[in-house]
Design a protein around this motif. Structure first.
Motif, mmCIF file in Angstrom:
data_model
loop_
_atom_site.group_PDB
_atom_site.id
_atom_site.type_symbol
_atom_site.label_atom_id
_atom_site.label_comp_id
_atom_site.label_asym_id
_atom_site.label_seq_id
_atom_site.Cartn_x
_atom_site.Cartn_y
_atom_site.Cartn_z
ATOM 1 N N ALA A 133 0.824 -1.213 0.000
ATOM 2 C CA ALA A 133 0.000 0.000 0.000
ATOM 3 C C ALA A 133 0.858 1.263 0.000
ATOM 4 O O ALA A 133 0.626 2.181 0.786
ATOM 5 C CB ALA A 133 -0.962 -0.006 1.187
ATOM 6 N N LEU A 135 2.616 2.585 -3.321
ATOM 7 C CA LEU A 135 2.947 3.220 -4.587
ATOM 8 C C LEU A 135 2.016 4.363 -4.975
ATOM 9 O O LEU A 135 2.428 5.283 -5.685
ATOM 10 C CB LEU A 135 2.928 2.186 -5.720
ATOM 11 C CG LEU A 135 3.956 1.055 -5.644
ATOM 12 C CD1 LEU A 135 3.779 0.126 -6.842
ATOM 13 C CD2 LEU A 135 5.369 1.602 -5.597
ATOM 14 N N ASP A 136 0.761 4.334 -4.538
ATOM 15 C CA ASP A 136 -0.210 5.303 -5.041
ATOM 16 C C ASP A 136 0.121 6.737 -4.658
ATOM 17 O O ASP A 136 -0.310 7.674 -5.311
ATOM 18 C CB ASP A 136 -1.616 4.949 -4.563
ATOM 19 C CG ASP A 136 -1.709 4.856 -3.051
ATOM 20 O OD1 ASP A 136 -2.451 5.658 -2.465
ATOM 21 O OD2 ASP A 136 -1.049 3.985 -2.453
ATOM 22 N N VAL A 143 8.357 6.421 -8.647
ATOM 23 C CA VAL A 143 8.159 4.996 -8.911
ATOM 24 C C VAL A 143 9.283 4.463 -9.785
ATOM 25 O O VAL A 143 9.805 3.362 -9.553
ATOM 26 C CB VAL A 143 6.778 4.752 -9.558
ATOM 27 C CG1 VAL A 143 6.690 3.347 -10.148
ATOM 28 C CG2 VAL A 143 5.676 4.947 -8.520
ATOM 29 N N THR A 160 -1.566 -2.391 -4.113
ATOM 30 C CA THR A 160 -1.605 -1.099 -4.786
ATOM 31 C C THR A 160 -3.018 -0.892 -5.315
ATOM 32 O O THR A 160 -3.513 -1.676 -6.120
ATOM 33 C CB THR A 160 -0.602 -1.032 -5.935
ATOM 34 O OG1 THR A 160 0.721 -1.260 -5.422
ATOM 35 C CG2 THR A 160 -0.650 0.323 -6.622
ATOM 36 N N THR A 162 -6.242 0.191 -7.343
ATOM 37 C CA THR A 162 -6.423 0.372 -8.780
ATOM 38 C C THR A 162 -7.526 1.360 -9.132
ATOM 39 O O THR A 162 -7.713 1.680 -10.303
ATOM 40 C CB THR A 162 -6.744 -0.966 -9.468
ATOM 41 O OG1 THR A 162 -8.025 -1.429 -9.008
ATOM 42 C CG2 THR A 162 -5.679 -1.998 -9.170
ATOM 43 N N ALA A 199 -0.744 3.898 -10.362
ATOM 44 C CA ALA A 199 0.577 3.484 -9.869
ATOM 45 C C ALA A 199 0.903 2.033 -10.203
ATOM 46 O O ALA A 199 2.068 1.705 -10.474
ATOM 47 C CB ALA A 199 0.655 3.694 -8.359
ATOM 48 N N ALA A 200 -0.085 1.148 -10.164
ATOM 49 C CA ALA A 200 0.207 -0.264 -10.413
ATOM 50 C C ALA A 200 0.764 -0.467 -11.821
ATOM 51 O O ALA A 200 1.777 -1.158 -12.016
ATOM 52 C CB ALA A 200 -1.052 -1.108 -10.192
ATOM 53 N N HIS A 282 -7.300 -4.020 -5.704
ATOM 54 C CA HIS A 282 -5.869 -3.729 -5.634
ATOM 55 C C HIS A 282 -5.143 -4.681 -6.584
ATOM 56 O O HIS A 282 -5.725 -5.639 -7.098
ATOM 57 C CB HIS A 282 -5.299 -3.972 -4.237
ATOM 58 C CG HIS A 282 -5.966 -3.234 -3.132
ATOM 59 N ND1 HIS A 282 -7.105 -3.682 -2.515
ATOM 60 C CD2 HIS A 282 -5.638 -2.078 -2.512
ATOM 61 C CE1 HIS A 282 -7.463 -2.840 -1.566
ATOM 62 N NE2 HIS A 282 -6.591 -1.851 -1.542
ATOM 63 N N ASP A 284 -1.247 -6.806 -6.850
ATOM 64 C CA ASP A 284 0.065 -7.183 -6.305
ATOM 65 C C ASP A 284 1.036 -7.395 -7.461
ATOM 66 O O ASP A 284 0.657 -7.867 -8.534
ATOM 67 C CB ASP A 284 -0.028 -8.473 -5.488
ATOM 68 C CG ASP A 284 -0.768 -8.283 -4.169
ATOM 69 O OD1 ASP A 284 -1.261 -7.164 -3.908
ATOM 70 O OD2 ASP A 284 -0.866 -9.272 -3.420
#
Length: 293
Positions: A133, A135-136, A143, A160, A162, A199-200, A282, A284
């Motif tokens: 939890a 990267l966002d 990044v 992360t 979505t 971010a993902a 989210h 992974d």
């Protein structure tokens, strides 16, 4: 991020988050993480010993979940810029040391610092890098820098957000609030434009650019309200997350604010009745150096 900055989500290094929120979300986090990524990770790692650097560790939830699923002996370095959370993580680890798959206690130490300037040299002894939890709240450049620092070693980054949320029952305002919340996550703060729900995908692209093979799997939260008559139905994860989600959406779009209060009242009433369910999506990511995918 899974809610407002201070009340219901992750921030850079989890700074400013209440330990009570992290404790409340920990069971849902543990249930959501994509265990399918562990087999390729274990195959790449082989046996121990392992040195694991956990980025934005909070109170050490990742260590508690992952240590028993990997061989040992293990040494964990918990990294965060919030020294209060690091103190809590250290205290929990002393009281109940995490154990590896063979039952041996893992060594745990903490390392305060800002992760946005992390370099490969900071991870020189790592056999594995993890994060959850995180990267966002980073920018695209941050990044990319994180991927550059981590790409020479296996990296597991989980939960992360979505940007997709599903409610049962649905409400006509769901989509507008979700769009506003996602825009709130992408906002510019102190000159930094955060990636939010982008971010993902950005992380997967960044790790590939830096030569890693990337595996991704969904890791949704499945949230259900406690049944009516429970001791504290208003304090469920669903209710706390919902308050933060609606507040952030209203902050981003003031035109929604006049409807948001009634929406929240309806949803909290459904929580109290035990009839509301939500899926917060989210992703992974497992990045393995030198693997072509």
């Amino acid at each position: 991020m899974d809610g407002s900055d201070r009340a219901a989500g992750s921030t850079v290094d989890a700074s400013g988050l209440a330990p009570d929120w992290l404790a409340l979300r920990e069971p849902a986090d543990h249930a959501a993480r994509a265990t399918e990524l562990l087999d390729p990770l274990r195959a790449h790692l082989g046996g121990g010993p392992l040195v694991v650097h956990d980025l934005g560790c909070g109170t050490g939830s990742m260590c508690r979940w992952l240590a028993p699923r990997l061989p040992g002996p293990q040494r964990w370095v918990l990294r965060d810029r919030d020294t209060g959370l690091l103190d809590r993580a250290a205290a929990i680890s002393r009281a109940a040391p995490p154990r590896d798959a063979e039952g041996r206690p893992a060594e745990v130490r903490v390392a305060p610092g800002d992760l946005t300037g992390l370099r490969a040299a900071d991870l020189a002894d790592a056999t594995l890098v993890t994060a959850s939890a995180l990267l966002d709240m980073l920018t695209e450049d941050e990044v990319d820098g994180l991927a550059a620092a981590c790409a020479a070693r296996p990296t597991l980054i989980v939960l992360t957000v979505t940007g997709r949320v599903e409610f049962d029952p649905a409400d006509p305002l769901d989509a507008d609030l979700a769009d506003a919340f996602n825009d709130h996550q992408r906002r510019t703060v102190a000159g930094r434009t955060q990636l939010g729900p982008d971010a993902a995908a950005a992380a997967a692209d960044a790790f590939r650019r830096h030569g890693a093979g990337v595996h991704t799997r969904p890791s949704p939260w499945h949230l259900a309200a406690e049944r009516a008559g429970s001791a504290d139905s208003g304090a469920t994860l669903l209710a706390v997350w919902l308050r933060g989600w609606v507040a952030a959406a209203g902050e981003q779009r003031p035109d929604l604010a006049r409807h948001a209060g009634a929406y929240l009242d309806r949803r909290l009433a459904e929580c109290a009745a035990g009839t509301l369910r939500a899926v917060v999506h989210h992703e992974d990511l497992l990045a393995l150096p030198g693997e072509v995918r």
